[in-house]
Design an enzyme around this catalytic site. Structure first.
Site: not given
Lengths: 471, 756
Positions: A317, A216, A122
């Site tokens: 995916r 964040e 990430k």
């Protein structure tokens, strides 16, 4: 579309996705092998195949996460490709790498391992996105080890939120090495920051051996959107629109999804929703082109109430809810089958169509029927299903590994997912009405070991239909 | 008749001694003589006295003849058997007969921390011109105890060596000479604190700079055990003793690859004893000892009083010699003149030499000790520069020394002091003064070569990776720079801890590639080749090898070893099992010595020792940290015999001098580190770390089982247990090796290091 595909696909997954892959293989004229564990031997994905005899195509393994078993089956049955489905090994670049680099290589049906590796991280994704000026959640894009530096960043993030008129500014302090919600703390006042920082840092050091911390902005009022991309190994990249996956259980499991991502009939947005949807699709394609993405994938976005999109992560995916997007898309006036496309492209075929041949029309809703108690924190229900019946319409479809002609014990080893139901219509309003009707017509009966009746989330699903695509 | 009977008994004893010496092999019809002896004993009264005397005389003559032959043809293995005989003199006999008086310190018989080690405060009296001069000495040595069970045959436990160390320090405090007597087949290989290897290392480390004269006498010198109290200014050896790197049986077991439990062939033991060059004459020729004390034929026994008198004279002369060596020239000359005038040996000792040393003399003593060991075993390797080269090299070294001293010691210290003064002054708040001084400080800073002590951390190029934009990589992480060739195999390995922790089988390319040979689940470290470390620990392209031309040789002419050495050289492309190089870690310059397994399993011989010592010297000159990374070491190279053993004190001496000069010496163990090196120049470091899953110890499982009968658990030598016992200071994860090393370099060591 050509139909001269060669190969034998090992399906390294269970449940409904295994069945969907099986069917896709059949459609493409490919041979396949499924694997199963002891707990799953009554599942449809096994029972529809042959577990013994000369033409055996279902093989028992110790665990779906045991690569050695899976590769042993692949070698024994002379498979040439492997489909990981979702979950398990689908985003494990090591597995993909091993499959492609081993002495008897298998075609990994999914993006190549290098892409999985770089987008699976990430922090790295965020870094790459920032470099391309794709918006991500404001905050650090590498672990912070220094308290002073961290405090400065925290202060800046809080100030920025005040400047944006956000009512309750807050930030999240996360352990960089963590995941799955572990080691995350919220800070709303800068005075509290150092204490929380130290707490998270100590936790991270203890738990993961690395004291790195991420900071964040904490987003509260947002919608969770996804963009479905389909890419080929030949550099072709197209999208199949957006979908909205905001309705999630407490464990961040999606329960109801709808496509398209926003629709003005559901809510009066503070922003131009078409523009935002186009924007996130463009950004997604931009990042995909940059990393040479070469199979199906989902770009996850957070859109704030004010219409600001932030890239969250990339799922390298096929996803559970891929069909939601397929049901609003038309290729030659037919819904595409994204799993079939994935296999075809994974085996190296060209796409055969362009973005402009994809037509978007109407709306669709996916309902995830799960045996769980939504009132008690979505606790899984374990027991035996005695009756399992879904209505059949030309505007709906159901994917399930639960047999409807015999009793079925839900294995306690896995999530008690029962079925995926898709409903679509010409408009979101119509789709919602159909979904409600559909839910009412579902018949599921069963009992647990104490004789208690089955508990499912059908009511929860119905109650949440009104919330779709709203803030 | 009684006297005759006594004689008969004596003869019988001699026969038994010979039988034992010849390993019960009916040499020279010994069995026949023994039978005759027995028969005589049974039939004493059947003979007349004359007849009986005649028989005894005959027997005596035959035995005398045999004894002479035996002495003439004494093989090395027979010498070993002499030494091991319970009739041989022991330390207690020496204390009784050589010294005037003694008090044993720390024990009475078996009530002792370690009965195998005897420490005693003794007095030795010299009669000079009929006037007695009494001198006090510390006597330390192993006691074999003539077969007493609790003495353990002189095999010292670590506690015993610790006791010895304590009394060495006592002697140092009191300023009295130490006499060491080595009677040990080897150290008792247990790891419990203080630990066999680590204690020996501590002993050697201390002895290398002990401020009193030390004399040692070796009767039975079994490798590590001997070194624990063997480092001295004058080393003597009994003519029938042995001094060896390993027991001949041990060497034979290794040589013949004999499986545990099965018998080692006798001939092989004999051959190995021969090859190991363990006799006194051999050792004198090799330069590992200074003097041989002549024993009577077939070795001195516990009642050879003439031998004790000789020993006493030799010991005193040796002490005198050491002491005189430290005296100023004039005193030495006057003694020499008198010595030359003296006719007989008895007269020679007619000078009183005071055994007290003043500070200058101590300094000289230590310098001489250092030189003495530095000069040892130089014949064991080749590749030293030619005399011209040597001269230039010496010049270069001297220039370097001056340069680094000026640069780091004088200039930097000066600058620091000036800065400190300015800081103090300006700290008082006098703004004007600060204004005045600031141009001067700026000027000084400008002039000084050490402008900025902060390191400019280079951004390393990130190799590989699918994404074109290189992510901001932490330079402390050197991943993806090198992949082990082990990774090129498509197979899986089962982690040894899989049953305990449920580890999954590891795919080899993952394991040896990305995981750096570490099991993800339990953290078990699989062995990696030394090249991995070269690439992943040090800054890229910063490695500069030096002394690569120093070559391991076969100084003893050990049969068959030349070929093996050759194949090692061919395999590795290097000349010795120790790689020494300059390197950088996050731009800190370091000197590294690396023992690696590919070359004779990382064993240490003369060449390896020499390279290590030169690395110490380089590090000392340049004031850089010294890192000894031990990829694997199998101990001392047995094929070099005692030349190998002397590496222990020799290297320890060098590293001690480096540490004393303010150096930072960090040892990192990996894989397997055993025996001699651990018991000396590695084990003496104040900073010893181990890579997880490595093993550190003195002797392996088999040796422990065979020598002590103890069946040790499989994780006996594990790094974790070593840490528990206090032998090492920490365990490092291989994946964090570079980070930890950098951290250590920044936090440990004295201000003397160049980057401080």
């Amino acid at each position: 579309m050509s139909n001269n595909l060669q190969g034998k696909v090992l399906i390294a997954n269970r449940g409904e996705i295994a069945i969907r892959i099986m069917n896709a293989c059949k459609d493409l004229g490919l041979e396949y092998i499924v694997v199963y564990t002891d707990a799953d031997k009554d599942s449809e994905h096994v029972q529809r195949n042959r577990i013994s005899g000369a033409d055996q195509n279902a093989w028992r393994i110790t665990s779906y996460t045991e690569p050695n078993d899976i590769f042993a089956v692949a070698d024994h049955t002379q498979c040439t490709a492997i489909h990981p489905g979702y979950g398990f090994f689908s985003e494990d670049y090591r597995f993909a790498r091993r499959a492609t680099l081993r002495d008897r290589p298998l075609t990994f049906i999914g993006p190549n391992w290098e892409v999985i590796k770089s987008l699976g991280d990430k922090i790295n994704t965020k870094r790459v996105a920032n470099a391309l000026k794709i918006p991500t959640i404001p905050g650090t894009d590498s672990p912070i080890y220094n308290e002073m530096e961290a405090e400065e960043i925290a202060q800046r993030l809080l100030d920025d939120q005040v400047a944006q008129d956000i009512k309750a500014p807050s930030i999240l302090v996360k352990a960089a090495a963590g995941g799955g919600g572990m080691g995350i703390e919220e800070v709303t006042e800068i005075e509290q920051f150092r204490r929380i920082y130290r707490q998270v840092q100590n936790y991270a050091k203890r738990q993961f051996g690395d004291g790195g911390v991420l900071i964040e902005q904490c987003l509260r009022d947002y919608n969770h959107l996804e963009v479905q991309l389909v890419c080929s190994r030949h550099g072709e990249r197209i999208h199949f629109g957006s979908r909205n996956c905001t309705i999630q259980s407490t464990g961040r499991q999606k329960r109801v999804e709808a496509a398209p991502g926003f629709h003005s009939s559901c809510f009066t947005y503070d922003f131009d929703e078409q523009k935002v949807l186009e924007q996130i699709v463009d950004y997604s394609l931009k990042l995909a082109a940059h990393v040479h993405y070469d199979n199906v994938g989902t770009w996850e976005w957070i859109v704030s109430r004010s219409g600001r999109p932030y890239l969250l992560e990339v799922n390298t995916r096929i996803q559970v809810e891929n069909d939601v997007s397929a049901r609003i898309s038309y290729l030659n006036h037919q819904h595409p089958n994204l799993i079939r496309e994935q296999i075809r492209l994974g085996l190296g075929e060209k796409m055969g169509y362009k973005q402009k041949s994809v037509e978007f029309k109407g709306a669709s809703i996916e309902l995830r029927v799960v045996a769980e108690d939504t009132r008690r924190g979505f606790a899984p229900w374990i027991g035996t299903i005695t009756e399992f019946h879904f209505p059949q319409y030309d505007w709906s479809t159901v994917y399930s590994h639960v047999p409807s002609d015999r009793e079925y014990g839900i294995p306690s080893e896995y999530d008690p997912n029962l079925a995926l139901a898709l409903v679509w219509g010409d408009s979101m309003a119509e789709a919602k009405i159909r979904a409600a009707q559909f839910i009412d017509e579902i018949v599921i009966r069963g009992q647990d070991s104490h004789g208690g009746p089955i508990i499912t989330n059908l009511e929860y699903l119905k109650n949440n239909l009104d919330r779709l695509l709203t803030f | 008749m009684n006297a005759l009977l006594k004689q008969l008994h004596k003869i019988e004893e001699r026969i038994n001694y010979l039988v034992q010496l010849k390993d019960y092999s009916n040499w020279g019809n010994l069995d026949g003589f023994k039978e005759t002896c027995d028969k005589l004993k049974l039939t004493v009264y059947d003979h007349s006295e004359d007849q009986f005397a005649g028989e005894i005389q005959k027997l005596h003559e035959s035995i005398c003849f045999l004894e002479e032959r035996a002495e003439e043809q004494l093989t090395p293995m027979e010498r070993v058997r002499i030494v091991r005989s319970i009739q041989r003199f022991s330390l207690k006999d020496i204390l009784e007969n050589v010294y005037e008086d003694y008090t044993e310190l720390g024990g009475e018989g078996d009530a002792n921390i370690d009965p195998a080690m005897v420490c005693a405060k003794a007095t030795i009296v010299r009669r000079i011109k009929n006037k007695p001069y009494t001198a006090s000495v510390m006597v330390i040595g192993q006691e074999t105890g003539h077969g007493e069970e609790f003495r353990n045959g002189g095999s010292c436990k670590p506690e015993g060596n610790e006791k010895a160390l304590r009394y060495m320090k006592v002697a140092e405090t009191e300023g009295i000479p130490i006499h060491f007597y080595v009677f040990t087949p080897g150290s008792f290989p247990v790891e419990e604190y203080p630990g066999a290897a680590q204690q020996i290392a501590r002993n050697i480390y201390t002895m290398s700079k002990l401020r009193v004269p030390m004399i040692s006498m070796i009767s039975e010198g079994g490798s590590g055990g001997a070194e624990a109290i063997g480092l001295s200014d004058y080393r003597m050896m009994c003519s029938h003793g042995y001094y060896s790197v390993i027991s001949p049986e041990g060497a034979a077991a290794i040589e013949g690859k004999v499986k545990e439990g099965s018998k080692v062939p006798k001939e092989l033991i004999e051959v190995c004893a021969e090859r190991l060059k363990l006799t006194a004459t051999d050792n004198l020729a090799l330069g590992t000892i200074d003097h041989i004390i002549q024993e009577p034929p077939l070795g001195a026994r516990r009642d050879d009083f003439a031998f004790f008198a000789k020993l006493r004279a030799d010991v005193m002369r040796a002490t005198d010699k050491v002491v005189l060596g430290t005296k100023s020239f004039r005193a030495f000359r006057s003694y020499e003149i008198r010595r030359k005038k003296a006719e007989t040996e008895a007269q020679e000792l007619q000078v009183d030499v005071s055994w007290d040393l003043n500070d200058d003399e101590i300094k000289r003593l230590l310098a001489q000790r250092s030189q003495k060991y530095r000069a040892m075993s130089t014949q064991g390797f080749s590749g030293l520069p030619t005399p011209t080269e040597k001269f230039f090299r010496r010049m270069q070294e001297m220039t370097e020394e001056v340069y680094f001293t000026i640069r780091y010691d004088i200039l930097k210290n000066h600058q620091k002091q000036v800065q400190k003064v300015f800081k103090d002054v300006s700290g008082e708040g006098t703004v004007i003064l600060k204004r005045v001084t600031s141009p001067i400080t700026t000027a000084l800073e400008f002039l000084s070569p050490q402008k900025d002590k902060k390191f400019v951390r280079p951004q390393l190029p990130s190799a590989g990776g699918a994404l074109p934009p290189s992510s901001a990589q932490d330079p402390i992480e050197l991943t993806d720079t090198y992949t082990s060739p082990l990774a090129n195999m498509d197979r899986t390995i089962t982690c040894p801890n899989s049953e305990k922790y449920g580890c999954k089988d590891l795919w080899v390319p993952d394991l040896f590639g990305e995981f750096a040979g570490v099991c993800e689940i339990c953290g078990h470290h699989f062995a990696l080749e030394h090249k991995w470390y070269l690439k992943n620990i040090f800054d890229p392209d910063s490695i500069r090898l030096f002394n690569s031309e120093i070559t391991a040789e076969n100084p003893l002419g050990y049969t068959g070893f030349d070929e093996r050495l050759q194949s090692s050289k061919k395999k590795t492309g290097r000349n010795a099992g120790n790689m020494t190089f300059h390197a950088r870690i996050m731009d800190i310059r370091v000197v590294v010595s690396m023992l690696y397994s590919d070359f004779r399993n990382g064993t240490v011989g003369s060449a390896e020792g020499e390279k290590f010592i030169q690395a110490c010297e380089v590090a000392k000159r340049t004031k850089r940290p010294l890192i000894s990374y031990v990829h694997t070491t199998g101990g001392i190279r047995i094929q070099e015999g005692t030349l190998g053993v002397t590496q222990m004190p020799k290297c320890t001496m060098a590293v001690r001098e480096y540490i004393d000069a303010g150096g930072l010496y960090i040892v990192v163990y990996d894989n397997n580190s055993y025996a001699g090196p651990v018991a000396s120049f590695l084990g003496c470091s104040p900073y010893q770390f181990a890579i997880r899953s490595s093993r550190i110890g003195f002797a392996g499982h088999r040796v422990i089982r065979e020598t002590t009968g103890i069946d040790i658990p499989p994780d006996y030598h594990s790094a974790r247990n070593a840490l528990k016992r206090g032998h090492i200071q920490g365990i490092w994860d291989r994946r964090e090796f570079r980070r930890n090393l950098y951290k250590s370099l920044m936090t440990m060591g004295s201000p003397h290091l160049y980057y401080r």
